[in-house]
Every structure is written in C-alpha cells, then in structure tokens.
Design a protein around this motif. Structure first.
Motif, short mmCIF file in Angstrom:
data_model
loop_
_atom_site.label_atom_id
_atom_site.label_comp_id
_atom_site.label_asym_id
_atom_site.label_seq_id
_atom_site.Cartn_x
_atom_site.Cartn_y
_atom_site.Cartn_z
N ALA A 78 0.86 -1.20 0.00
CA ALA A 78 0.00 0.00 0.00
C ALA A 78 0.89 1.23 0.00
CB ALA A 78 -0.90 -0.01 1.23
N TRP A 79 0.85 1.97 -1.09
CA TRP A 79 1.67 3.18 -1.24
C TRP A 79 0.82 4.39 -0.92
CZ3 TRP A 79 6.69 2.11 -2.14
CH2 TRP A 79 7.00 0.87 -2.71
N LEU A 80 1.47 5.37 -0.29
CA LEU A 80 0.75 6.57 0.14
C LEU A 80 0.66 7.59 -0.99
CD1 LEU A 80 -0.54 8.00 2.58
CD2 LEU A 80 1.73 8.86 3.16
N ILE A 81 -0.55 8.02 -1.29
CA ILE A 81 -0.76 9.08 -2.28
C ILE A 81 -1.29 10.30 -1.51
CG2 ILE A 81 -2.09 9.78 -4.35
CD1 ILE A 81 -0.03 7.61 -4.96
N ARG A 82 -0.46 11.31 -1.40
CA ARG A 82 -0.86 12.50 -0.62
C ARG A 82 -1.65 13.43 -1.54
NH1 ARG A 82 1.55 12.95 4.47
NH2 ARG A 82 3.35 11.59 4.80
N ILE A 83 -2.99 13.33 -1.46
CA ILE A 83 -3.82 14.11 -2.40
C ILE A 83 -3.75 15.60 -2.10
CG2 ILE A 83 -5.37 12.19 -2.97
CD1 ILE A 83 -7.45 13.38 -1.07
N GLY A 84 -3.49 15.97 -0.85
CA GLY A 84 -3.37 17.40 -0.51
C GLY A 84 -2.17 18.04 -1.20
N GLU A 85 -1.21 17.22 -1.58
CA GLU A 85 -0.02 17.74 -2.27
C GLU A 85 -0.09 17.49 -3.79
OE1 GLU A 85 3.32 15.92 -0.23
OE2 GLU A 85 2.56 16.64 1.70
N GLY A 86 -1.24 16.99 -4.27
CA GLY A 86 -1.43 16.83 -5.72
C GLY A 86 -0.82 15.56 -6.31
N ALA A 87 -0.49 14.56 -5.48
CA ALA A 87 0.16 13.34 -6.00
C ALA A 87 -0.76 12.57 -6.95
CB ALA A 87 0.58 12.45 -4.84
N GLN A 88 -2.06 12.79 -6.86
CA GLN A 88 -3.00 12.09 -7.76
C GLN A 88 -2.94 12.62 -9.19
OE1 GLN A 88 -3.58 14.40 -5.57
NE2 GLN A 88 -5.63 15.25 -5.60
N PHE A 89 -2.17 13.70 -9.38
CA PHE A 89 -2.03 14.26 -10.74
C PHE A 89 -0.68 13.92 -11.38
CE2 PHE A 89 -4.92 17.24 -8.44
CZ PHE A 89 -6.07 16.90 -9.13
N GLY A 90 0.10 13.06 -10.72
CA GLY A 90 1.35 12.58 -11.33
C GLY A 90 1.02 11.66 -12.50
N SER A 91 1.92 11.62 -13.50
CA SER A 91 1.61 10.86 -14.73
C SER A 91 1.38 9.37 -14.44
CB SER A 91 2.75 11.03 -15.74
OG SER A 91 3.98 10.70 -15.11
N GLY A 92 2.14 8.79 -13.52
CA GLY A 92 1.98 7.38 -13.20
C GLY A 92 0.62 7.09 -12.60
N PHE A 93 0.19 7.97 -11.71
CA PHE A 93 -1.13 7.75 -11.07
C PHE A 93 -2.25 7.93 -12.09
CE2 PHE A 93 -4.94 8.40 -8.68
CZ PHE A 93 -4.83 7.45 -7.66
N VAL A 94 -2.14 8.96 -12.91
CA VAL A 94 -3.20 9.20 -13.91
C VAL A 94 -3.30 8.03 -14.89
CG1 VAL A 94 -3.99 10.76 -15.75
CG2 VAL A 94 -3.00 11.70 -13.66
N ALA A 95 -2.17 7.37 -15.13
CA ALA A 95 -2.19 6.21 -16.04
C ALA A 95 -3.01 5.05 -15.46
CB ALA A 95 -0.77 5.75 -16.33
N ILE A 96 -3.09 4.97 -14.12
CA ILE A 96 -3.90 3.88 -13.56
C ILE A 96 -5.28 4.38 -13.11
CG2 ILE A 96 -1.95 2.42 -12.92
CD1 ILE A 96 -2.53 3.31 -9.96
N ASN A 97 -5.43 5.67 -12.93
CA ASN A 97 -6.77 6.23 -12.70
C ASN A 97 -6.91 7.57 -13.41
OD1 ASN A 97 -9.23 7.15 -11.98
ND2 ASN A 97 -8.96 6.94 -9.77
N PRO A 98 -7.52 7.58 -14.59
CA PRO A 98 -7.66 8.83 -15.34
C PRO A 98 -8.52 9.86 -14.60
CG PRO A 98 -8.94 7.05 -16.35
CD PRO A 98 -8.09 6.42 -15.28
N ASN A 99 -9.20 9.41 -13.55
CA ASN A 99 -10.04 10.32 -12.75
C ASN A 99 -9.27 10.96 -11.60
OD1 ASN A 99 -12.63 11.47 -12.32
ND2 ASN A 99 -13.02 10.02 -10.67
N SER A 100 -7.97 10.63 -11.45
CA SER A 100 -7.11 11.26 -10.43
C SER A 100 -7.69 11.24 -9.02
CB SER A 100 -6.80 12.71 -10.82
OG SER A 100 -5.86 12.74 -11.85
N LYS A 101 -8.21 10.11 -8.60
CA LYS A 101 -8.68 10.01 -7.21
C LYS A 101 -8.26 8.67 -6.63
CE LYS A 101 -12.62 13.04 -7.93
NZ LYS A 101 -12.12 14.27 -7.31
N ILE A 102 -7.90 8.70 -5.34
CA ILE A 102 -7.62 7.43 -4.66
C ILE A 102 -8.95 6.79 -4.33
CG2 ILE A 102 -5.44 8.29 -3.72
CD1 ILE A 102 -8.29 7.67 -1.34
N PRO A 103 -9.02 5.45 -4.21
CA PRO A 103 -7.95 4.48 -4.34
C PRO A 103 -7.82 3.97 -5.77
CG PRO A 103 -9.93 3.38 -3.55
CD PRO A 103 -10.28 4.84 -3.71
N ALA A 104 -6.61 3.46 -6.10
CA ALA A 104 -6.41 2.77 -7.38
C ALA A 104 -5.55 1.55 -7.11
CB ALA A 104 -5.74 3.70 -8.39
#
Ligand SMILES: N[C@@H](CCC(=O)N[C@@H](CS)C(=O)NCC(=O)O)C(=O)O
Length: 289
Positions: A78-104
């Motif tokens: 389980a890797w931490l995605i800090r949404i308050g810091e915008g980590a959900q908009f990194g290219s790797g995360f967007v590739a697994i969730n185009p909606n940029s929201k945890i969880p993925a």
C-alpha cells in the motif's frame, strides 16, 4: 468571491479565481497529469495507491479480510498518495486512474498488469478474484450489490455535500448545510431501518457492501467525520451504531483502518504497508521513536 446571497452567475463560467476552502489548491476544471512521476512498485501481487480516507479504507478492509481468510494472493503493497499535495495528478497515477482520485489498484499477478479504479469496482474485482465477500445466491447477491451501489451514489452527498459545507467551505452557508444535513439524516435513517431487520446490509453475512458503507456511515455514527456527531445527533441511529461497532471490532477492520492513515494517534497510522509485520513495527509512533 461574492457571498451566497449576492451572486449572479455570468453567461460563461471561467476559472479565474481560487475557490477558497480546504481543497482549493488541488481543485482544477481540467483532467490529466500536471507532472511526470512514475509510481513505485513493490514485491507483492497487488499494488494499492491510496490514502486512509473513507474511500481508501474500503479497499484495505477487504484486503486485510482476504489475508485473514488465508488468501496469499491478496498480499499487497500500500503506497501513500498525498492528495493534498497533488500526487494524484502525477503521470503514473493518472495512467492507472484517469479520474485522479484514490484508491487505485494494480494487479500484477498475471502476464500483464490490470488497473482498477473506483473503490466499488476494486471491491467487486477482489471479491470476484478470490470468491469471497460477494454472495453467490442470486437474491443475496442482488441485495449486496444494491447496497454497494447505494453507497457509491449516496456518499457524495455526505462528503462533497454535507462535509464540504459543514467543515471545509470558506463560509458557513445555512442553505447548503441545511440541504445536505437533511439528506444525510435521511440516509442514516435508510441504513438504520435496514439494519433493524438484518445483521449486515446484505443479510446474515459480512460483505463488500458493508465494507463500502462502514468507513462513511459507520465513521459518521462513531463521530469520526467532520466533528458533526452532535450536530447530526448520530447516537439516535441505534442500529447503525450496533452495526458500526460490530464491524469495528473485527481485527481485519482495525488493521484496514490503519493503512495509509496520516492523521490521529501516531500508533494508529501506518503510512505504507509492505508486510503483515508492519502493523507491529512501522506505525508512526515506532518510526518516530
Ligand atoms: N467514487 C470514487 C471517489 C474517490 C474519491 O473521491 N477520492 C478522493 C479522496 S476520498 C480523492 O482522491 N480526491 C482527490 C481529488 O479530488 O483531487 C471512489 O469511490 O473511488
């Protein structure tokens, strides 16, 4: 920003000012990545990218239950995605969730990785993969899926509606708080009536429907969300409280709540989980000490 009573919407909305409120810095009217960043990959078959919010906790409840049942294939990082810091908009995360929201989730157990986003889809994927927590009898299965999808449709009124205007918006707007408090109390009553006639949401057994609903409405009933327990008089929903305590006492639920959690008692926060032993040795109290 104008106050709630003197605003006339222009002909065309434009993004020309910060909206205010707790999440103003991450809200944007466009999708897609803002920066290049690969996601880390650990040694286990399942890779979860998440945060310990109610939506994130649904998945760790399920994974910990599967492991408790002995499903070795449910081992996960389980890797931490800090949404308050915008980590959900990194290219790797967007590739697994185009909606940029945890969880993925990425399942790397097969010949090519399978991505799954949306917590309800993740719960169904895991339930199908391991044949657990989703009833097979057609009527009970329908009941389970009905409550699972009820959660998906209802919780945005609790989080994005009530929680936002009660706790996070830059101004307290009576109209908005009233509208969503009314709806959330109605939802609590819907659950309370169902749980008066049934031990769990789908019937006699604990299922993915409970795992989806508990972090939101169980959390609300236990006073964990928005500091709103007194305002909503949550103690009145006796059956919801009974069910919330029942699930909260499960060892797997206790562990699931700790994963990717970044607030509360340091001993309850396991920022990342890469091994079953991490619950004993890697909580924040132990790491800081
Ligand atoms: N319907 C989605 C909702 C997921 C969701 O809203 N996640 C929030 C955290 S609880 C998030 O990642 N927000 C980041 C953002 O909106 O930028 C699900 O159930 O997976």
């Amino acid at each position: 920003m104008s106050d709630s009573t003197d605003y006339t919407p222009p002909k065309v909305w434009t993004w020309n000012k910060p909206s205010g409120g707790r999440f103003a810095n991450i809200n944007r009217p466009i999708a897609g990545p803002t920066h290049d960043k690969d996601l880390p990959v650990g040694r286990h078959p399942l890779q979860l990218y998440s945060l310990g919010t109610p939506n994130g906790v649904k998945v760790t409840l399920m994974l910990e239950e599967l492991l408790a049942l002995g499903h070795k294939g449910a081992e996960y990082d389980a890797w931490l995605i800090r949404i308050g810091e915008g980590a959900q908009f990194g290219s790797g995360f967007v590739a697994i969730n185009p909606n940029s929201k945890i969880p993925a989730l990425v399942d790397r157990s097969g010949s090519s990785p399978i991505r799954v986003f949306e917590s309800g889809a993740i719960l169904m994927y895991l339930a199908n993969k391991f044949g657990a927590f989703l009833p097979t009898e057609i009527g009970t299965r329908a009941e389970c899926l009905s409550w699972l999808f009820w959660q998906m449709g209802s919780a945005p009124y609790l989080g994005g509606g009530f929680g936002h205007f009660y706790a996070y918006a830059p101004a307290k707007i009576e109209y908005a708080i009233d509208r969503f408090a009314m709806e959330v109390k109605r939802q609590l009553d819907v659950l309370d009536r169902r749980l008066a006639e049934s031990e769990y949401l789908a019937g006699r057994d604990y299922t993915i429907a409970d795992m989806a609903v508990w972090p939101w409405y169980g959390g609300l009933a236990k006073g964990w969300l928005y500091g709103a327990a007194e305002f909503l008089q949550v103690q009145d929903y006796k059956n919801v409280n009974r069910w919330a305590d029942l699930i909260g006492s499960r060892p797997a639920a206790k562990r699931g709540r700790m994963v990717n959690r970044v607030s509360g008692e340091p001993s309850s926060q396991l920022h990342e989980r890469h091994d079953a032993g991490d619950f004993e040795s890697k909580t924040q109290d132990k790491l800081v000490a």
